[in-house]
Motif scaffolding. Sequence first.
Motif, PDB file in Angstrom:
ATOM      1  N   TRP A  48      -3.779  -7.591   0.691  1.00  0.00           N
ATOM      2  CA  TRP A  48      -5.178  -7.254   0.948  1.00  0.00           C
ATOM      3  C   TRP A  48      -5.638  -7.753   2.308  1.00  0.00           C
ATOM      4  CZ3 TRP A  48      -7.694  -3.998  -2.266  1.00  0.00           C
ATOM      5  CH2 TRP A  48      -7.129  -3.792  -3.535  1.00  0.00           C
ATOM      6  N   MET A  70      -4.832  -5.395   5.177  1.00  0.00           N
ATOM      7  CA  MET A  70      -5.677  -4.208   5.274  1.00  0.00           C
ATOM      8  C   MET A  70      -7.070  -4.548   5.818  1.00  0.00           C
ATOM      9  SD  MET A  70      -5.537  -0.922   4.984  1.00  0.00           S
ATOM     10  CE  MET A  70      -4.084  -0.512   3.981  1.00  0.00           C
ATOM     11  N   GLY A  87      -7.014   2.600   6.564  1.00  0.00           N
ATOM     12  CA  GLY A  87      -5.576   2.722   6.381  1.00  0.00           C
ATOM     13  C   GLY A  87      -4.793   2.460   7.642  1.00  0.00           C
ATOM     14  N   THR A 111      -4.763   4.487  -2.393  1.00  0.00           N
ATOM     15  CA  THR A 111      -4.030   3.445  -3.107  1.00  0.00           C
ATOM     16  C   THR A 111      -4.927   2.820  -4.173  1.00  0.00           C
ATOM     17  OG1 THR A 111      -2.611   2.942  -1.197  1.00  0.00           O
ATOM     18  CG2 THR A 111      -2.816   1.253  -2.890  1.00  0.00           C
ATOM     19  N   LEU A 159     -12.489  -3.830   4.629  1.00  0.00           N
ATOM     20  CA  LEU A 159     -11.214  -3.131   4.542  1.00  0.00           C
ATOM     21  C   LEU A 159     -11.204  -1.919   5.470  1.00  0.00           C
ATOM     22  CD1 LEU A 159     -10.895  -3.317   0.677  1.00  0.00           C
ATOM     23  CD2 LEU A 159      -9.256  -4.329   2.278  1.00  0.00           C
ATOM     24  N   TRP A 203       0.839  -1.194   0.000  1.00  0.00           N
ATOM     25  CA  TRP A 203       0.000   0.000   0.000  1.00  0.00           C
ATOM     26  C   TRP A 203       0.874   1.244   0.000  1.00  0.00           C
ATOM     27  CZ3 TRP A 203      -5.257  -0.931  -0.254  1.00  0.00           C
ATOM     28  CH2 TRP A 203      -5.646  -2.254  -0.004  1.00  0.00           C
ATOM     29  N   SER A 250      -5.921   3.300   2.121  1.00  0.00           N
ATOM     30  CA  SER A 250      -6.434   2.225   1.269  1.00  0.00           C
ATOM     31  C   SER A 250      -7.173   2.783   0.057  1.00  0.00           C
ATOM     32  CB  SER A 250      -7.342   1.293   2.079  1.00  0.00           C
ATOM     33  OG  SER A 250      -8.404   1.996   2.688  1.00  0.00           O
TER      34      SER A 250
END
Length: 386
Positions: free
Chosen positions: A163, A166, A176, A126, A173, A99, A123
Motif C-alpha cells: 500500500w 501505491m 496506478g 485491484t 493513493l 497490485w 489501484s
Amino acid sequence: LPLPQLTDQQLLDSLQYKAFLFFWNESNPSNGLIKDRSTPTSPASIASVGFGLTAIAIAVDHGWITRQAGRDRTLTTLRTFWEKPQGSEASGRIGYKGWFYHFLDMNTATRLYMPSWKSELSSIDTGLLLAGILFAREYYTGTDSVEIQSRSLADSIFNRIDWQWMMSGENSLTHGFEPERGMLPYRWIGYSEAMILYLLGLGAPSNPVPSSAWNSWTSGYSWQTWYGYSFVNFPPLFGHQYSHCWVDFRAIADGYMRGRGMTYFENSRRATLANRAYCIQNPGSFTGYGHNIWGLTASDGPTGYSARGAPPAENDDGTIAPTAAAGSFPFTPNESMAAMQEMYRTYGARLWGKYGFGDAFNPGKNWFGTEVIGIDQGPIIIMIEN
C-alpha cells in the motif's frame, strides 16, 4: 415481438440470473478469468473478476449452481492471482508489488500488452478485485480442503499488497503504474468509486494506508444541492454504487458525513434521486427520458464508452444505462423497480438479451447496445441481492 410480462419478483430474479450467466459463461474455467465485456476477443478485466466472485456466491445461494461448482471456480481464480508471476517487467506479468494489471490476457493471465494498447497497473480495479476476493473468503466458511485453501489464498493475496508504494510518497493513493512511465500522475482525492479502495487500505494487516489519508480523500469532496437534494456529488451513478456492493453504509459515517447529519448510504440515495430528477426535467430534451426511464452512468453509447452522468450534466447524449437504476436498487427500490419494468416493457427484445438488459440504449438515435460489460453487470446482481 413483445416479451412476456413478468412480475416484479420474476424480473428481479431474471436480471440477477442473466447477470450471473455473464460471469459464468464469459470466463476461462481453467484460470477463472472473466471478460471485460461480452465480445469474443475481449480481454479479462480484474474488476469484472471481483464482481464475478461475488456473483458466483449469489448463484450458489439461489441454487443456480452447486456450492462445489462455485467454490471450485473460486479456488481456481484465487490460484491464478496468487501464482502468476509479479514483477516490474513490461510484459509477461500479472502484476507488481501485489497490485494487478487492469486488463489481462484471457489465456495467459498476464498484462494485456499490444503495440496499440498496454494495460496499466490499476489501484481501483485491484481494489474491486480484492473486494470480491475478501467476500469469497467470508462466504466459503466450510471445513473442507477447497474452502480452507480459498480462505488462505485470499489472505495471502491481500497481505501481499504494498500500500505504501501505491501512495508514492504522498498522503493519498495514486491511480496506478505503468512500467513504461512509472506512477500515473493522478490521485484518488474526492468522492468516487474508490472509497472501497481506501477502506481496504486502511484495514490492511501490513503496511496499511495511514488513517490521515482519509482526510486527503475527503478534502476533495464537493457538497452540492440539485433538485432539492444536498449531497457529496459525483455525476455518474457508478461512483455511488461500487463501494456499496460490499459495504453496508446505512449506519456508517465519518467526521465529514456526521457534520452533514447523514451516512454514505443516504448520500447515495440522494444522488440517485437527483440523477432521476435530472432525467425527469430532461434539460437536453432527449427522447425517452422521464419518471421511469432514467439513469446516467459510465456505459457504452452510440459514440463509444463514456462516463456519462448528472447532475450536473456530464457527457449526456441521450444514453440511458439500465445498470444505473438497477444498481441503485437498495437506495431507490420503488423508483428502480418501476424503471426496470418500464425499460423491459417499452423496449422489449431490442434491449433484452441472454444476459439481461444491453449495457445501454439511446432511443433518440435508435441505438441499442448489443454488448454487456462486467462492471455494469456486477452492480445489477449484487445490489439487487443487497
